[in-house]
Enzyme design. Structure first.
Site, PDB file in Angstrom:
ATOM      1  N   HIS A 188       0.835  -1.219   0.000  1.00 42.42           N
ATOM      2  CA  HIS A 188       0.000   0.000   0.000  1.00 42.42           C
ATOM      3  C   HIS A 188       0.865   1.262   0.000  1.00 42.42           C
ATOM      4  CE1 HIS A 188      -2.281   3.131   2.453  1.00 42.42           C
ATOM      5  NE2 HIS A 188      -2.819   3.144   1.259  1.00 42.42           N
TER       6      HIS A 188
ATOM      7  N   VAL B 201       5.829   2.491   1.689  1.00 47.07           N
ATOM      8  CA  VAL B 201       4.922   1.447   1.190  1.00 47.07           C
ATOM      9  C   VAL B 201       4.655   0.524   2.374  1.00 47.07           C
ATOM     10  CG1 VAL B 201       4.490  -0.386  -0.475  1.00 47.07           C
ATOM     11  CG2 VAL B 201       5.957   1.525  -1.121  1.00 47.07           C
ATOM     12  N   GLU B 202       3.371   0.398   2.758  1.00 44.19           N
ATOM     13  CA  GLU B 202       3.014  -0.544   3.824  1.00 44.19           C
ATOM     14  C   GLU B 202       2.922  -1.930   3.202  1.00 44.19           C
ATOM     15  OE1 GLU B 202      -0.099   0.726   7.083  1.00 44.19           O
ATOM     16  OE2 GLU B 202      -0.532   1.769   5.222  1.00 44.19           O
ATOM     17  N   VAL B 203       3.695  -2.869   3.734  1.00 42.10           N
ATOM     18  CA  VAL B 203       3.668  -4.239   3.235  1.00 42.10           C
ATOM     19  C   VAL B 203       2.867  -5.075   4.235  1.00 42.10           C
ATOM     20  CG1 VAL B 203       5.073  -6.249   2.628  1.00 42.10           C
ATOM     21  CG2 VAL B 203       5.833  -3.945   1.990  1.00 42.10           C
TER      22      VAL B 203
ATOM     23  N   VAL C 172      -2.155   0.504   8.916  1.00 43.32           N
ATOM     24  CA  VAL C 172      -1.856   1.507   9.953  1.00 43.32           C
ATOM     25  C   VAL C 172      -2.096   2.928   9.422  1.00 43.32           C
ATOM     26  CG1 VAL C 172      -0.041   2.511  11.397  1.00 43.32           C
ATOM     27  CG2 VAL C 172      -0.274   0.019  11.221  1.00 43.32           C
TER      28      VAL C 172
END
Ligand SMILES: NC(=O)c1ccc[n+]([C@@H]2O[C@H](COP(=O)([O-])OP(=O)(O)OC[C@H]3O[C@@H](n4cnc5c(N)ncnc54)[C@H](O)[C@@H]3O)[C@@H](O)[C@H]2O)c1
Length: 294
Positions: A119, A130-132, A168
């Site tokens: 994301h 980038v949220e993994v 988050v």
């Protein structure tokens, strides 16, 4: 040359395409929209990009897939079923989804071990994060490969320990935006002043220190422990929630403040990109080359 397939040529897909393209990837962009060739000409000129409405053709031969289609489960399901069928079994299938659980996106998919959420924050080409987010069936190899690809693009990938709706970033953003709407609806402040207030305070603060780090500073040498028992102990008021039935009035005010349509969007995006580029380097983040002037 490594090949990335990007699914969706909207706000996020086009920005991913610029990022991957500028980093030397060959980009295959897939979207059923009829103006796809014009988007490539206007927004992705000078990059190695091919575009098609045929997702299966775009996916075959890919080394990495970044999905950025509509935020609707049935569309994600269909798209990921096609991706599973037409990609090699070592290829990561990353979704840009803003809030959907990777376990739902992967449910019933034969390539569930290769599906992960990657994301970005808008625009992916400039925002470092980038949220993994792995689901329970995502393999460790998939997570490692996604982290490696995002690092290679100059991003800061942060892996969540477990999945949760909204991850988050958007859980924090939702609380914040709900409160902003509530304050406008309560007649406490207007839209433009609220935006200025945030740019002049929390926005600037959070670009330099995180909320916990800021808590340590707010408490002086006694740190956040002091802040929580001192200032924090008086923050006992109810925060309220937005009145969804009256949301249209707030949206009218936002549109009045910033305008609507292509020209207004281009002007706002240009200003945002210019300001973001100006702060990235001094804050220690990589500044990607500008592919085009917005
Ligand atoms: N907009 C944001 O701020 C933001 C930020 C981070 C993540 N995201 C996520 O990125 C994804 C894309 O969001 P967006 O804002 O770019 O949406 P968007 O509406 O701008 O673009 C979506 C694109 O998908 C295309 N599309 C429709 N059906 C398709 C299909 N079957 N195959 C391929 N493409 C198809 C549409 O034609 C459109 O061009 C969503 O999952 C969203 O949650 C959005």
């Amino acid at each position: 040359m490594a090949v990335v397939t990007i699914v969706g040529a909207g706000v996020i897909g086009v920005s991913w395409a610029r990022l991957f393209g500028a980093a030397g990837w060959e980009v295959r962009l897939s979207d059923p929209r009829p103006d796809l060739p014009e988007i490539v000409l206007r927004d992705l000129s000078g990059l190695r990009v091919t575009a098609t409405d045929d997702l299966a053709a775009a996916a075959s031969g890919a080394d990495f897939v970044q999905e950025a289609g509509p935020e609707r489960m049935p569309v994600k399901e269909t798209v990921f079923a096609t991706l599973a069928e037409h990609t090699r079994d070592d290829v990561v299938l990353a979704s840009s989804s803003s809030s959907l659980l990777p376990s739902l996106i992967a449910a019933g998919n034969p390539a569930a071990d290769r599906i992960v959420v990657g994301h970005p924050f808008n625009p992916p080409e400039l925002m470092p994060l980038v949220e993994v987010v792995p689901g329970p069936d995502t393999s460790a190899r998939t997570v490692e490969r996604a982290m490696e690809v995002y690092r290679g693009l100059g991003k800061l990938p942060i892996r969540l320990k477990k999945e949760i709706p909204g991850y988050v970033g958007n859980r924090l953003q939702k609380v914040f935006t709900d409160q902003a709407i509530h304050l406008v609806q309560e007649g406490v402040i207007d839209v433009a002043d609220l935006d200025d207030l945030v740019r002049a305070s929390l926005g600037l603060r959070w670009a330099t220190v995180g909320p916990f780090e800021s808590g340590m500073l707010g408490g002086g040498p006694a740190g956040m422990r002091h802040l929580v028992t001192h200032v924090g102990s008086q923050l006992t008021f109810e925060t309220g929630t937005p009145d969804q039935a009256r949301i249209g009035e707030v949206l009218d005010e936002v549109e009045e403040a910033y305008g609507t349509g292509v020209a207004a969007y281009d002007r706002l995006a240009e200003l945002r990109d210019e300001r973001t580029r100006a702060v990235l380097e001094p804050l220690g983040w990589p500044v990607p080359p500008a592919v085009r002037d917005h």
